[in-house]
Design a protein around this motif. Sequence first.
Motif, PDB file in Angstrom:
ATOM      1  N   LEU A 115       0.864  -1.186   0.000  1.00  9.24           N
ATOM      2  CA  LEU A 115       0.000   0.000   0.000  1.00  9.24           C
ATOM      3  C   LEU A 115       0.894   1.228   0.000  1.00  9.24           C
ATOM      4  O   LEU A 115       1.667   1.434   0.936  1.00  9.24           O
ATOM      5  N   ASP A 116       0.779   2.054  -1.039  1.00  9.82           N
ATOM      6  CA  ASP A 116       1.641   3.223  -1.129  1.00  9.82           C
ATOM      7  C   ASP A 116       0.909   4.471  -0.660  1.00  9.82           C
ATOM      8  O   ASP A 116      -0.136   4.387  -0.008  1.00  9.82           O
ATOM      9  N   THR A 117       1.436   5.634  -1.019  1.00  8.89           N
ATOM     10  CA  THR A 117       0.908   6.906  -0.527  1.00  8.89           C
ATOM     11  C   THR A 117      -0.553   7.126  -0.892  1.00  8.89           C
ATOM     12  O   THR A 117      -1.257   7.860  -0.215  1.00  8.89           O
ATOM     13  N   THR A 118      -1.038   6.470  -1.962  1.00  2.66           N
ATOM     14  CA  THR A 118      -2.436   6.638  -2.348  1.00  2.66           C
ATOM     15  C   THR A 118      -3.386   5.993  -1.347  1.00  2.66           C
ATOM     16  O   THR A 118      -4.591   6.242  -1.398  1.00  2.66           O
ATOM     17  N   PHE A 119      -2.859   5.147  -0.450  1.00  2.00           N
ATOM     18  CA  PHE A 119      -3.681   4.500   0.569  1.00  2.00           C
ATOM     19  C   PHE A 119      -3.447   5.080   1.960  1.00  2.00           C
ATOM     20  O   PHE A 119      -3.988   4.566   2.932  1.00  2.00           O
ATOM     21  N   TYR A 120      -2.637   6.132   2.061  1.00  2.00           N
ATOM     22  CA  TYR A 120      -2.339   6.683   3.388  1.00  2.00           C
ATOM     23  C   TYR A 120      -3.613   7.131   4.084  1.00  2.00           C
ATOM     24  O   TYR A 120      -4.511   7.716   3.468  1.00  2.00           O
ATOM     25  N   GLN A 121      -3.670   6.858   5.385  1.00  2.00           N
ATOM     26  CA  GLN A 121      -4.766   7.319   6.212  1.00  2.00           C
ATOM     27  C   GLN A 121      -4.229   8.324   7.223  1.00  2.00           C
ATOM     28  O   GLN A 121      -3.024   8.567   7.309  1.00  2.00           O
ATOM     29  N   GLN A 122      -5.121   8.913   7.996  1.00  2.00           N
ATOM     30  CA  GLN A 122      -4.718   9.987   8.894  1.00  2.00           C
ATOM     31  C   GLN A 122      -3.661   9.546   9.898  1.00  2.00           C
ATOM     32  O   GLN A 122      -2.772  10.314  10.261  1.00  2.00           O
ATOM     33  N   ASP A 123      -3.733   8.295  10.323  1.00  2.00           N
ATOM     34  CA  ASP A 123      -2.809   7.832  11.352  1.00  2.00           C
ATOM     35  C   ASP A 123      -1.540   7.234  10.755  1.00  2.00           C
ATOM     36  O   ASP A 123      -0.657   6.792  11.487  1.00  2.00           O
ATOM     37  N   ARG A 124      -1.427   7.222   9.400  1.00  2.00           N
ATOM     38  CA  ARG A 124      -0.246   6.636   8.773  1.00  2.00           C
ATOM     39  C   ARG A 124       0.227   7.509   7.619  1.00  2.00           C
ATOM     40  O   ARG A 124      -0.574   7.959   6.799  1.00  2.00           O
ATOM     41  N   THR A 125       1.519   7.758   7.588  1.00  2.00           N
ATOM     42  CA  THR A 125       2.107   8.503   6.468  1.00  2.00           C
ATOM     43  C   THR A 125       3.275   7.716   5.883  1.00  2.00           C
ATOM     44  O   THR A 125       4.214   8.295   5.364  1.00  2.00           O
ATOM     45  N   GLU A 126       3.185   6.383   5.993  1.00  2.00           N
ATOM     46  CA  GLU A 126       4.251   5.514   5.485  1.00  2.00           C
ATOM     47  C   GLU A 126       3.639   4.399   4.649  1.00  2.00           C
ATOM     48  O   GLU A 126       2.466   4.072   4.776  1.00  2.00           O
ATOM     49  N   ASP A 127       4.472   3.824   3.790  1.00  2.00           N
ATOM     50  CA  ASP A 127       4.023   2.686   2.988  1.00  2.00           C
ATOM     51  C   ASP A 127       3.853   1.447   3.871  1.00  2.00           C
ATOM     52  O   ASP A 127       4.514   1.301   4.899  1.00  2.00           O
ATOM     53  N   PHE A 128       2.941   0.573   3.449  1.00  2.00           N
ATOM     54  CA  PHE A 128       2.789  -0.726   4.102  1.00  2.00           C
ATOM     55  C   PHE A 128       3.455  -1.746   3.185  1.00  2.00           C
ATOM     56  O   PHE A 128       3.073  -1.892   2.016  1.00  2.00           O
ATOM     57  N   CYS A 129       4.466  -2.417   3.694  1.00  2.00           N
ATOM     58  CA  CYS A 129       5.334  -3.249   2.855  1.00  2.00           C
ATOM     59  C   CYS A 129       5.481  -4.652   3.428  1.00  2.00           C
ATOM     60  O   CYS A 129       5.100  -4.921   4.574  1.00  2.00           O
ATOM     61  N   LEU A 130       6.061  -5.519   2.614  1.00  2.00           N
ATOM     62  CA  LEU A 130       6.338  -6.893   3.034  1.00  2.00           C
ATOM     63  C   LEU A 130       7.781  -7.238   2.681  1.00  2.00           C
ATOM     64  O   LEU A 130       8.147  -7.300   1.504  1.00  2.00           O
ATOM     65  N   LEU A 131       8.592  -7.433   3.702  1.00  3.28           N
ATOM     66  CA  LEU A 131       9.967  -7.868   3.500  1.00  3.28           C
ATOM     67  C   LEU A 131       9.995  -9.362   3.215  1.00  3.28           C
ATOM     68  O   LEU A 131       9.281 -10.141   3.857  1.00  3.28           O
ATOM     69  N   GLN A 132      10.831  -9.772   2.274  1.00  2.06           N
ATOM     70  CA  GLN A 132      10.963 -11.182   1.902  1.00  2.06           C
ATOM     71  C   GLN A 132      12.447 -11.516   1.815  1.00  2.06           C
ATOM     72  O   GLN A 132      13.158 -10.966   0.978  1.00  2.06           O
ATOM     73  N   ALA A 133      12.898 -12.407   2.678  1.00  2.00           N
ATOM     74  CA  ALA A 133      14.322 -12.743   2.763  1.00  2.00           C
ATOM     75  C   ALA A 133      14.539 -14.217   2.431  1.00  2.00           C
ATOM     76  O   ALA A 133      14.026 -15.098   3.130  1.00  2.00           O
ATOM     77  N   PRO A 134      15.314 -14.532   1.380  1.00  2.00           N
ATOM     78  CA  PRO A 134      15.648 -15.933   1.100  1.00  2.00           C
ATOM     79  C   PRO A 134      16.586 -16.463   2.181  1.00  2.00           C
ATOM     80  O   PRO A 134      17.402 -15.714   2.735  1.00  2.00           O
ATOM     81  N   PHE A 135      16.491 -17.750   2.475  1.00  2.00           N
ATOM     82  CA  PHE A 135      17.243 -18.243   3.635  1.00  2.00           C
ATOM     83  C   PHE A 135      17.617 -19.707   3.473  1.00  2.00           C
ATOM     84  O   PHE A 135      17.105 -20.424   2.610  1.00  2.00           O
ATOM     85  N   LYS A 136      18.504 -20.137   4.348  1.00  2.00           N
ATOM     86  CA  LYS A 136      18.762 -21.548   4.583  1.00  2.00           C
ATOM     87  C   LYS A 136      18.963 -21.726   6.076  1.00  2.00           C
ATOM     88  O   LYS A 136      19.322 -20.777   6.789  1.00  2.00           O
ATOM     89  N   ARG A 137      18.719 -22.916   6.548  1.00  2.00           N
ATOM     90  CA  ARG A 137      18.903 -23.177   7.965  1.00  2.00           C
ATOM     91  C   ARG A 137      20.378 -23.455   8.243  1.00  2.00           C
ATOM     92  O   ARG A 137      21.052 -24.142   7.482  1.00  2.00           O
ATOM     93  N   LYS A 138      20.862 -22.919   9.325  1.00  2.00           N
ATOM     94  CA  LYS A 138      22.284 -23.088   9.676  1.00  2.00           C
ATOM     95  C   LYS A 138      22.542 -24.519  10.136  1.00  2.00           C
ATOM     96  O   LYS A 138      21.683 -25.169  10.716  1.00  2.00           O
TER      97      LYS A 138
END
Length: 286
Positions: free
Chosen positions: A263-286
Motif C-alpha cells: 500500500l503506497d501513498t495513495t492509501f495513506y490514512q490519517q494515522d499513517r504517512t508511510e508505505d505498508f510493505c512486506l519484506l521477503q528474505a531468502p534463507f537456509k537453515r544453519k
Amino acid sequence: MDSLISISSMARLHSLSRQTLIHYDHIDLFKPVEVDEKGYRYYSRAQIPFLRKIVFLKSLGLSLDSIKEVLLNTNPKKVLEFYSAYKTKVNQQIAELNDIREALNQQIAILNDAVDGYEMNLTEPFIKYYPLRKVIYQEFPENVTKEKLHLTLMNLWRQLEPLRIRPAAGFGTILTLETKECLGCESSDTACESDGRFKSGSCIFVPVNTENLDNLITIPAGEYICLYKFGMPYDISDAQYLLQWMNDNNYELTGNIIDVCLLDTTFYQQDRTEDFCLLQAPFKRK
C-alpha cells in the motif's frame, strides 16, 4: 397489406424495439417496403433474412456502418476477407483483455497480502513460498528521499512503456547485504548503505518471460522469511530487525531482501504517512 408485417410484429419477431427499426430506417440500413398515409411502416416476409443477419452481425459487435458494408457486398470472397480481418481485430482485443485481466489478478494478489498483513502481528516473521519472479532495478541515488524514490520508480516505469508492459505486479526495493557486520546495527536510516553494508534500489516486477534488459534481475523461486512493516523502502531498520531475528533463530540469509510495497501513498490514512510493505528474505537453515 395482409401479406405485409407491421413494424411491431417485425420488431417482436427479432426481439427488437420499434425504435430500433425506426432508427435503422433513418440511417438506410433496413427500410420498410411500404409506409402508409399515417406513417406506419410495413415489411415483407422476404426481408426477414436480412434483418436476421443484421441482428446476428450486431451480436458480433460490428458497428452499424460495418453491418451496412457487409449487407451491400454480396460477393462471398469479399465478405470472407471482411470476416477474417474482423477476426484478427477481435483476437487483438482478446489479447488486450487477457492482459488487463492478468493485471487485475496481480493487483488483487498484492491487496490480498495487504489485507492479510493488517490482521497479523507485525513483529512476527513467517515463512512463505514464492515462484520465480523478475524485476527491473535501479540503484538509489545518494541521500535518497521520498521524492528521489518516486523519480527512480518513474525512470523504471518509462522503461516499460515501449515494451507495452503494465507495472501491475507491484514495485518495491531490493536490499543487498554487502557485509554481515550489518547484523545488530542500530542505524534506522540509510547509514548502513553509505557504510557499504547495504546497497539498495527501486525495482518493478515484470512478466517472467521478460528478457534482454540490462537491469533485469531474476528472483529465485523458493521459501522466504517474511515480515510486514510500515515504513519507507529506504528505511532499513525493519530489514535489520529481520536479519537479527533470522540470526537468533538459526537462519542464514542467502540472497537479496525484497521489500515489496503493498500500500503506497495513495492509501495513506490519517494515522499513517508511510508505505505498508512486506519484506521477503531468502534463507537456509544453519
